[in-house]
Design a protein around this motif. Structure first.
Motif, PDB file in Angstrom:
ATOM      1  N   GLN A   1       0.875  -0.984   0.346  1.00 58.77           N
ATOM      2  CA  GLN A   1      -0.139   0.230   0.201  1.00 58.77           C
ATOM      3  C   GLN A   1       1.266   1.098  -0.304  1.00 58.77           C
ATOM      4  O   GLN A   1       1.460   1.437   0.487  1.00 58.77           O
ATOM      5  CB  GLN A   1      -1.026  -0.262   1.374  1.00 58.77           C
ATOM      6  CG  GLN A   1      -1.469   1.225   1.588  1.00 58.77           C
ATOM      7  CD  GLN A   1      -2.731   1.355   2.794  1.00 58.77           C
ATOM      8  OE1 GLN A   1      -3.998   0.351   3.176  1.00 58.77           O
ATOM      9  NE2 GLN A   1      -2.801   2.266   3.248  1.00 58.77           N
ATOM     10  N   VAL A   2       0.891   2.156  -1.206  1.00 57.29           N
ATOM     11  CA  VAL A   2       1.355   3.335  -0.836  1.00 57.29           C
ATOM     12  C   VAL A   2       0.255   4.449  -0.028  1.00 57.29           C
ATOM     13  O   VAL A   2      -0.581   5.158   0.158  1.00 57.29           O
ATOM     14  CB  VAL A   2       1.269   4.107  -2.128  1.00 57.29           C
ATOM     15  CG1 VAL A   2       1.844   5.321  -2.621  1.00 57.29           C
ATOM     16  CG2 VAL A   2       1.656   2.975  -3.049  1.00 57.29           C
ATOM     17  N   GLN A   3       1.496   5.005   0.820  1.00 59.03           N
ATOM     18  CA  GLN A   3       1.022   6.160   1.128  1.00 59.03           C
ATOM     19  C   GLN A   3       1.805   7.725   1.204  1.00 59.03           C
ATOM     20  O   GLN A   3       3.142   7.281   1.311  1.00 59.03           O
ATOM     21  CB  GLN A   3       1.783   5.814   3.008  1.00 59.03           C
ATOM     22  CG  GLN A   3       1.186   4.673   3.618  1.00 59.03           C
ATOM     23  CD  GLN A   3       1.261   4.649   5.362  1.00 59.03           C
ATOM     24  OE1 GLN A   3       2.653   4.232   5.281  1.00 59.03           O
ATOM     25  NE2 GLN A   3       0.340   4.068   5.463  1.00 59.03           N
ATOM     26  N   VAL A   4       1.100   8.672   1.465  1.00 58.08           N
ATOM     27  CA  VAL A   4       2.141  10.073   0.668  1.00 58.08           C
ATOM     28  C   VAL A   4       1.911  11.248   1.708  1.00 58.08           C
ATOM     29  O   VAL A   4       0.965  10.975   2.743  1.00 58.08           O
ATOM     30  CB  VAL A   4       1.286  10.155  -0.412  1.00 58.08           C
ATOM     31  CG1 VAL A   4       1.146   9.354  -2.048  1.00 58.08           C
ATOM     32  CG2 VAL A   4      -0.292  10.663   0.100  1.00 58.08           C
ATOM     33  N   VAL A   5       3.061  12.015   1.620  1.00 61.27           N
ATOM     34  CA  VAL A   5       2.481  12.918   2.434  1.00 61.27           C
ATOM     35  C   VAL A   5       2.891  14.325   2.445  1.00 61.27           C
ATOM     36  O   VAL A   5       3.879  14.532   1.257  1.00 61.27           O
ATOM     37  CB  VAL A   5       3.928  13.165   3.516  1.00 61.27           C
ATOM     38  CG1 VAL A   5       4.173  14.400   4.362  1.00 61.27           C
ATOM     39  CG2 VAL A   5       3.292  11.838   4.167  1.00 61.27           C
ATOM     40  N   GLU A   6       2.008  15.449   1.828  1.00 59.17           N
ATOM     41  CA  GLU A   6       2.508  16.926   1.422  1.00 59.17           C
ATOM     42  C   GLU A   6       2.530  17.937   2.393  1.00 59.17           C
ATOM     43  O   GLU A   6       2.911  17.638   3.399  1.00 59.17           O
ATOM     44  CB  GLU A   6       1.001  17.029   0.474  1.00 59.17           C
ATOM     45  CG  GLU A   6      -0.170  16.051   0.418  1.00 59.17           C
ATOM     46  CD  GLU A   6      -1.026  15.200   1.685  1.00 59.17           C
ATOM     47  OE1 GLU A   6      -1.946  15.326   0.541  1.00 59.17           O
ATOM     48  OE2 GLU A   6      -0.589  15.198   2.606  1.00 59.17           O
ATOM     49  N   SER A   7       3.829  18.262   1.443  1.00 57.42           N
ATOM     50  CA  SER A   7       4.183  19.765   2.398  1.00 57.42           C
ATOM     51  C   SER A   7       4.825  20.641   1.088  1.00 57.42           C
ATOM     52  O   SER A   7       4.251  20.581   0.244  1.00 57.42           O
ATOM     53  CB  SER A   7       5.484  18.764   2.837  1.00 57.42           C
ATOM     54  OG  SER A   7       6.594  19.484   1.371  1.00 57.42           O
TER      55      SER A   7
END
Length: 121
Positions: A1-7
């Motif tokens: 499963q892919v997890q993402v973090v935005e900035s």
């Protein structure tokens, strides 16, 4: 499963620029379609731009010619360069990964915190 973090969000004046970054983790990152989405107050979440593992891109009509999405598979990072920002671009911007380009906003199981973009006139 892919997890993402935005900035990379922030506050700018109309005509300014911002660069958003999405960092992904998990297996098969290169097999997924990574997209940027946004939600303004009172509005539904909408697609901004998407990029496939091969680098194919597409954009919402409202941002064509102003925004550029790119992908660095070696670093598991997707970038959204936003130029000539307008007040109507004000929204929370989210990054997410889909198994195909056919996925819609409502198909996503979960979302991250997003990053706030505010554009003043």
């Amino acid at each position: 499963q892919v997890q993402v973090v935005e900035s990379g969000g922030g506050s700018v004046q109309a005509g300014g620029s911002l660069r958003l970054s999405c960092t992904a983790s998990g297996s098969n990152f290169r097999l997924n379609v990574i997209g940027w989405y946004r939600q303004a107050p009172g509005n539904q979440r909408e697609v901004v731009a998407r990029i496939s593992r091969s680098g194919t891109t597409n954009y919402a009509d409202s941002v064509k010619g102003r925004f550029t999405i790119s992908r660095d598979n070696s670093r598991n990072t997707v970038t959204l360069q936003m130029n000539n920002l307008k007040p109507e671009d004000t929204a929370i911007y989210y990054c997410n990964a889909a198994p195909s380009v056919d996925w819609r906003v409502q198909d996503f199981r979960s979302w991250g915190q997003g990053t706030q973009v505010t554009v003043s006139a």
